[in-house]
Scaffold this motif. Sequence first.
Motif, PDB file in Angstrom:
ATOM      1  N   ASP A 358       0.552  12.393   9.172  1.00  9.64           N
ATOM      2  CA  ASP A 358       0.314  11.062   9.733  1.00  9.64           C
ATOM      3  C   ASP A 358      -1.079  10.528   9.363  1.00  9.64           C
ATOM      4  N   ALA A 359      -1.684  11.125   8.336  1.00 10.24           N
ATOM      5  CA  ALA A 359      -3.054  10.744   7.961  1.00 10.24           C
ATOM      6  C   ALA A 359      -3.118   9.282   7.548  1.00 10.24           C
ATOM      7  N   SER A 385       1.499  11.664  -0.398  1.00 12.98           N
ATOM      8  CA  SER A 385       2.952  11.501  -0.452  1.00 12.98           C
ATOM      9  C   SER A 385       3.335  10.309   0.408  1.00 12.98           C
ATOM     10  N   PRO A 386       4.413   9.601   0.045  1.00 17.91           N
ATOM     11  CA  PRO A 386       4.793   8.385   0.782  1.00 17.91           C
ATOM     12  C   PRO A 386       4.916   8.635   2.284  1.00 17.91           C
ATOM     13  N   SER A 387       4.413   7.674   3.051  1.00 14.64           N
ATOM     14  CA  SER A 387       4.458   7.782   4.509  1.00 14.64           C
ATOM     15  C   SER A 387       4.773   6.412   5.087  1.00 14.64           C
ATOM     16  N   GLU A 391       0.447   1.955   4.642  1.00 13.87           N
ATOM     17  CA  GLU A 391       0.703   1.629   3.249  1.00 13.87           C
ATOM     18  C   GLU A 391      -0.193   2.456   2.338  1.00 13.87           C
ATOM     19  N   SER A 392       0.399   2.987   1.278  1.00 16.64           N
ATOM     20  CA  SER A 392      -0.359   3.866   0.380  1.00 16.64           C
ATOM     21  C   SER A 392      -1.476   3.120  -0.336  1.00 16.64           C
ATOM     22  N   GLU A 421       7.461   6.490  -6.665  1.00 15.11           N
ATOM     23  CA  GLU A 421       7.553   5.429  -7.668  1.00 15.11           C
ATOM     24  C   GLU A 421       7.197   4.074  -7.059  1.00 15.11           C
ATOM     25  N   ASN A 422       8.166   3.421  -6.405  1.00 11.83           N
ATOM     26  CA  ASN A 422       7.913   2.068  -5.901  1.00 11.83           C
ATOM     27  C   ASN A 422       6.759   2.029  -4.902  1.00 11.83           C
ATOM     28  N   SER A 423       6.727   3.012  -3.987  1.00 15.14           N
ATOM     29  CA  SER A 423       5.709   2.975  -2.938  1.00 15.14           C
ATOM     30  C   SER A 423       4.330   3.358  -3.461  1.00 15.14           C
ATOM     31  N   ALA A 424       4.285   4.054  -4.590  1.00 15.71           N
ATOM     32  CA  ALA A 424       3.003   4.542  -5.104  1.00 15.71           C
ATOM     33  C   ALA A 424       2.476   3.753  -6.298  1.00 15.71           C
ATOM     34  N   TYR A 425       3.334   2.926  -6.896  1.00 20.30           N
ATOM     35  CA  TYR A 425       2.964   2.267  -8.150  1.00 20.30           C
ATOM     36  C   TYR A 425       1.712   1.398  -7.986  1.00 20.30           C
TER      37      TYR A 425
END
Length: 904
Positions: A358-359, A385-387, A391-392, A421-425
């Motif tokens: 939950d960081a 990692s996506p959470s 928002e990343s 992919e989408n959340s990290a791009y």
Amino acid sequence: MSQRSIHALFKPKSIAVIGASNKEKRAGRVLMKNLLGSGFSGPIMPVTPKYDAVMGVLAYPNIESLPIKPDLAIICTRASRVPSIVETLAQFGCKVVIIMASGMANEYDDNGVSLLSLTQQHAKRFGMRILGSNSLGMIIPPIGLNASLAHSSAKKGKIAFVSQSAAICTTVLDWANNKDIGFSSFISLGDASDIDFDELLDYLGRDSSTSAIMLYIDSINEKRHFLSAARAAARNKPIFVIKSGRSQEGIAAAMLHTGGKGGNDAVYEAAFKRAGMLRVNDLIELFAAVESLAHSTPLKGERVAIISNGGGPAVLAADELIIKGGKLAQLSEDTINKLNEILPTTWSGQNPIDIVGDANSERYTKALNILMDSQEMDAILVLHSPSALEESDEIANSLIAAIKAHPNRNRLNILTNWSGENSAYQARKLFNKAVIPTYRTPEGAVKAFMHMVEYRRNQRLLQEVPQSIPDNIPADANSARKLLQKAQNEQRFILETHETSDILKAYGLNTIQTCFAKTADEAIKLANELGYPVALKVQSPDLMYKSDAHGVMLNLTNDDEVRQAAHSIISRVKEINPDAKIDGMIVQKMALTAGAQEVRVSVINDPVFGPAICLGEGGSEWDPTRDASVALPPLNMTLARYMVIQALKANKLRDRHLPLGLDMNALCVMLTQISHLIIDCPEIASLDLNPVLAAGKTITLLDVNMKLNQADIDPKTRLAIMPYPKELEQTAVLKNGLKVMLRPILPEDEPKHLAFDNSLSDEDRYKRYFGVRSRMTHEEMAVLTQIDYAREMAFIATAEDDNGESITLGAVRASTDPDNTEAEFAMAVRGDYQGIGLGKLLLEKLVDYYKTTDTPVLAGFTMFENRSMANLAKNLGFAVSFDMEEHLIKMHMDMPTSSTSNQK
């Protein structure tokens, strides 16, 4: 080769496009579009009789009508027109051409001469240089030059990329533009018919706009030039290589692609390591390496801390780091206490630092700042990692701000991995824009970091001072060569153990007692002379491996067993291979193998790099370049040790921990002596020692197969790396009667050379280094003692002191420019040995040497205060002149060359 002539390739002031066109999808139009759109400030002159203007630029009907001589011309016509165009351009005064046409080596004129050869002849006659043929062109972003057929231009950066493949060029370019990674130059070599890797490495190694070099290689043409240039460039900046042809099928495809020689991949690998380059295995690794080089600060150390919001990715990263030989940073109690204060109680409590799923951005930033404040690590890898909790890209922005604001930013290497992919791009785009390396996977980030670590380790390894080989180990080249030449004269080109023992003994290499018998009765007689037990082996030129044909019998203890074994061996061999010619039997004293270990050593002849030494374990299906560690001669004790370590790490050699097993020093001495044998004896084509019995400090060669060359081999070009020129050693007597040895410098001389340098008076150091100079570091001294004899020379004068220890009294050295147009020298002599003729002897030695190298000019500079140096040079025939502005004295001597000799 001329660095001056390729200067026009990198910094042309004017460009002509031959075959410029207004038609869509024609090379002449794409080229013009790229040139005009890249911001090049010089004149761009299209040459075509078809149009008055091309893309709005006034065109010229032919080359002769051009208003100025172009520095660079790009030829976009079909192959058949290229030779005549090159001849006209060369006559017109153009310096460099880029040829786009392909297949020129396979098309011929009416006289049967290939179009490529004809083109090369025209260019060489007028001193013009060629990039290509089959080149995509080149991009030089710092000067706004896009002289290529690429689909897009390159951004400005500090990485140089050179490739033999146009397709690899466009792939790398597309990826780099997506990552906002730029280049100092981007060059498609094509067939490398003229300008090749070595010249480009020499240029880029000295180019202030370039901080790292990337190469894609299908094949190498000039082995020694390539390795010399690569070694020189790799001392100053990292060179990453991706090499095709890792399989036999790939080698064949690479040969078809570039027309080069199909060298063995393991030997290429050894050559890259020897030059200090780093090899990557695929485009993914290449991209990761590019990203690391583009965004990272120079590596300060190897300790890595890992921060992650999940345990799985952190463990994957840690595993990859340890497997690759990396180091996890150890957190101090103080650092752990500080992390305890800001992290949940469920955090990992150690490195890797799992700050829990939950960081948020605040927790990430606080943890990163604590680590950056610490002195316990050299690099930090941040994983995310996506959470669904934050928002990343928000976390990314927070970390970017923290990194930029921290005072230790330039001390640490910061790497990031935003998985997904989408959340990290978007987050990865933010890191790219902030010039912080970012990767799609934890493993990819670690691999990229370990490339930098490996480069750092390689440079340190290549700077190690080698241990001297023991003085009691012989190296009698004269005796060995007489025996080899005698065998050649007798048309014996395959020598077995009993025929090689005296040759090997000349180099301190021990074989087991071995004799040859034509009949069973002779074998019995010899067995009694040698003493039982014995081994019996068939002697046949048609059997590569005797054991495969059951041609070996061991531990024979009496006459009857020898007789029976002889008949059994012959019948089995005839049954398995009826056509095999049987010359007789080898009778060999059985070695005491209890507690010892068997290894195998081969020397193969690679079609590209020449002789290569292979170390591993035996077996009838043994492929020396697949199952062994490979190294290029010459070897010294340090390089031999590295070879053994590499073989052990790759499990190609296993230390079985037997009572009398592997002794590192003994193995290294053997490998170094084999290297000396191969260097000194060009008669040897290949050598197979199988098995070699390692019994602690005693190494015995049990079975030897030596093949000799049937034609003369040029000793000057046989080896990829020029060896120590022992023939230049000379003794002399000074005016005071002191006997000195004049010889080329060796890497082993570093400690005594440092002592020599430190012994110089302040005044002598001031004159030698043109100012006040602090003591030499190990790295600086390694450069002075580990020289490339193909490009530089340093002679030292040594003598024995009162304790019988060898000391260095003086040194003279000269380095040749890559064009071999001039060698610049410098000299120093200990103050207490000046005035007794030592300086004269050293400088005469250097002058005599450069009379043999085809170097046109030998020159040096000294300060006004050093008139004695100038007078010495003048007395030896140098022209001396004074530069009043720089307060320097220039010493200059024209040397005889093949061209001046021909003129006479």
